[in-house]
Design a protein around this motif. Structure first.
Motif, mmCIF file in Angstrom:
data_model
loop_
_atom_site.group_PDB
_atom_site.id
_atom_site.type_symbol
_atom_site.label_atom_id
_atom_site.label_comp_id
_atom_site.label_asym_id
_atom_site.label_seq_id
_atom_site.Cartn_x
_atom_site.Cartn_y
_atom_site.Cartn_z
ATOM 1 N N PHE A 23 29.636 76.059 52.988
ATOM 2 C CA PHE A 23 28.201 75.507 51.896
ATOM 3 C C PHE A 23 28.028 76.661 51.495
ATOM 4 N N ILE A 204 22.063 69.327 54.178
ATOM 5 C CA ILE A 204 23.409 69.402 54.894
ATOM 6 C C ILE A 204 23.676 68.791 56.094
ATOM 7 N N ILE A 211 29.845 68.515 58.641
ATOM 8 C CA ILE A 211 29.180 68.553 57.654
ATOM 9 C C ILE A 211 30.115 67.226 56.470
ATOM 10 N N ILE A 214 26.342 66.476 51.628
ATOM 11 C CA ILE A 214 25.141 67.413 50.792
ATOM 12 C C ILE A 214 25.165 67.338 49.582
#
Lengths: 367, 287
Positions: A23, A204, A211, A214
């Protein structure tokens, strides 16, 4: 880009604490790493700080790869969950520590510490020791100490976990104001979705070291990509229905099928705000008893019990509640405005389905 | 039981306390025990030392043998205590702040001197460094005398007092955790600066406590030192060894005079220890 992670993984033994995480955080952003405990969010924060080494992947701070840069050289400010103030130093000495290490001039140190003491309203506490401070004050000293050497990025690990509810609210507002004034890129870890929603520009969401999504608070709330996010952010009614006679049913509730055949199961989720309630028992399709009303500030959560024993959560404003003249124990009717078909955990969610009813309805939309 | 019930009518004991009879029996037993075995002998030391007057007492302390013994004891503890301080800090730091193989073994070995009789400790050194020992031959050829000399006495005293500083520091360092150190690192401090500004100040009272206990033991050690010293009067006699010698020579006043110094050392140690504990407790209450 202020911070960028590319395919970062970290294993504790065979256990992937963080797995293939990528990210980026823009300059001046306030980003929250949100997830249940053990989801890897704190490990990611410590990897950015340089307190943990990743097993693979790359970390960039302001465009520079920092994998081999020591924690001391990364120019980050870190706020620990338990404050980690130097207990043998006064408030002033704590804030000045980083500047002394970086060999600032004495007069510059004095000015910078004064500035931060003013900013965080710690005036009068300069000569106190950490054990003479309240939890909220300690946390502010910890933030001031981290900010003093003008870090490129401020990292906070569950910053408000150890203080009581009222102070926590104050500190949240502090952080937002501070970020607004200083505009330092900030990443904070929390397991409290409400806290993340309230403070962050972007969230996030972590689960099991990966993850999940987001997005802005609004995006993750309104367009969750999967069931985990949908359930983790906000409250959701989740029902497992079975298709019978071409209609998916559980108790009295009926939903149209979405490609399922007779006898198959289907999972459906809807937010409490999607439930419309009326005190007129004949107004909407389903009848229920208002079992209990939870007071949540300006919003109320209603627990509706159907005859079959099924319990549905609804949500409305206090004004609407009063307008409808609702009371615990009263018979009501309700309908469901929007819902989602939930796929298996981890897979993507189809978009929300809006239900159009012939009967008009009164009252606000609610949140 | 009848008596206790009568007592209850006049003055109710706290519900968590047992019978007052039990309480007083326990208190009396403890006090009798302490006076017989601790206070009485201690008072007797001073009484005997001063039995022939203050002047005689000081004359005994000014005897050349006494002066030499005092000097020897001070010399040994002046070498041993700093050495154990460095070792103790290093060991405690290693054990509490790092992960490494053999950590449990190191912890066990640190405690070894507690479980070995000091006489055996002394013998171990004699067997190793003495003329019949493995290293003795080589040392003798190079004209280095360890046994029956000051170096040997320093070595055994170090051995006997090895655990004191480390044992005091390990729990304190464990309790303070690593977060303060991590915070110092994120603020740019090197490992050494972190240790100097953060780790050491946070354990300074524990360290002082360990040093005091270590010093008391180093000065009072008899068994191990006795084995390796060789009892050369005026040369390798420490205070405890000299006390024994005076006593065997029927000079009991001199023996008690020298003992009184050791007894005073013990009392001062006790006072400082109590003060440190009180201070720590007060600090914890505030924290």
């Amino acid at each position: 880009m202020s911070i960028e992670l590319k395919n970062v993984s970290k294993f504790f033994g065979d256990f992937p604490a963080v797995y293939d995480v990528s990210f980026s955080v823009k300059e001046g952003e306030l980003v929250s790493l949100l997830g249940p405990s053990g989801s890897g969010k704190t490990t990611v924060l410590r990897i950015i700080a340089g307190l943990e080494y990743p097993d693979s992947g790359e970390i960039y701070i302001r465009g520079k790869k920092v994998n081999n840069v020591s924690v001391q050289q990364r120019n980050i400010g870190f706020v620990f969950q338990s404050y980690a103030l130097f207990k043998n130093m006064t408030v002033f000495e704590n804030i000045a520590f980083g500047l002394k290490i970086k060999k600032w001039k004495k007069s510059d140190i004095e000015n910078r510490v004064r500035e931060l003491i003013d900013l965080l309203e710690l005036n009068g506490f300069e000569e106190r020791y950490p054990h003479q401070l309240s939890g909220g004050q300690r946390q502010r000293v910890a933030i001031a100490r981290a900010l003093a050497p003008k870090p490129d990025v401020l990292l906070l690990d569950e910053p408000f976990g150890a203080v009581d509810a009222k102070i926590r609210q104050e500190l949240r507002e502090w952080l937002v104001h501070l970020h607004h004034d200083l505009h330092v890129t900030t990443i904070f870890v929390t397991h409290d979705q409400e806290e993340a929603m309230e403070i962050a520009n972007r969230i996030i969401i972590f689960n099991k070291g990966k993850i999940e999504q987001i997005g802005t608070p609004r995006e993750v709330y309104e367009k969750p990509v999967n069931e985990f996010v949908a359930r983790f952010i906000g409250v959701m009614n989740i029902l497992e229905l079975e298709v019978k006679d071409g209609v998916a049913r559980i108790g009295e509730l009926e939903f149209p099928t979405h490609g399922q055949t007779e006898g198959q199961k289907i999972r459906i989720g809807f937010r409490p705000y999607a439930v419309q309630v009326s005190s007129d028992v004949n107004r909407y399709k389903y009848k229920a008893i208002l079992k209990h009303t939870y007071f949540l500030g300006i919003m109320l959560r209603l627990e509706l019990e159907l005859e079959s024993g099924l319990v549905i959560k609804a949500r409305m404003s206090k004004e609407e509640y009063n307008l409808l003249g609702l009371r615990d124990g009263m018979p009501v009717s309700f309908q469901i405005k929007q819902y989602r078909v939930l796929s298996k955990e981890g897979s993507e969610l189809p978009p929300e389905v809006a239900v159009v009813y012939d009967t008009p309805f009164i009252g606000g939309d609610g949140i | 039981m009848g008596a206790t019930r009568k007592n209850n009518k006049t003055k109710m004991p706290k519900p968590t306390e047992g019978s007052p009879v039990v309480k007083w029996i326990l208190v009396i037993v403890s006090i009798t025990f302490l006076s017989t075995f601790l206070v009485l002998p201690l008072v007797n030391v001073f009484a005997q030392a001063l039995s022939k007057g203050v002047n005689y007492y000081f004359n005994c302390l000014m005897l050349p043998e006494s002066k030499s013994a005092i000097r020897m004891t001070l010399t040994i503890s002046a070498i041993v205590v700093p050495m154990n301080m460095i070792f103790g800090v290093a060991a405690a730091w290693a054990v509490t702040k790092f992960r490494f193989p053999g950590k449990a073994l190191l912890l066990t070995i640190i405690d070894l001197p507690f479980s070995i009789s000091p006489v055996v400790a002394g013998l171990m050194y004699v067997l190793l460094y003495g003329l019949q020992g493995h290293l003795g031959q080589w040392l003798d050829e190079h004209d280095i005398q360890i046994i029956f000399n000051v170096p040997g006495m320093v070595l055994v005293t170090t051995f006997v007092t090895l655990p004191f500083v480390a044992r005091e520091l390990i729990p304190v360092m464990q309790a303070s955790g690593v977060e303060q150190e991590h915070a110092a690192l994120t603020l740019g401090a090197s490992g050494w600066k972190t240790f100097w500004y953060v780790t050491l100040p946070s354990v300074k009272w524990g360290l002082l406590y360990g040093i005091i206990l270590c010093n008391a033991r180093a000065m009072g050690e008899f068994g191990a030192v006795s084995v390796v010293s060789g009892h050369i009067t005026g040369k390798t006699d420490t205070m405890p060894l000299m006390v024994e010698k005076f006593y065997n020579d029927f000079n009991s006043v001199a023996a008690f005079s020298l003992s009184s110094l050791l007894a005073m050392l013990a009392l001062v140690t006790l006072a400082v220890k109590t003060w440190l504990e009180w201070r720590e407790e007060k600090y914890n209450q505030k924290g």
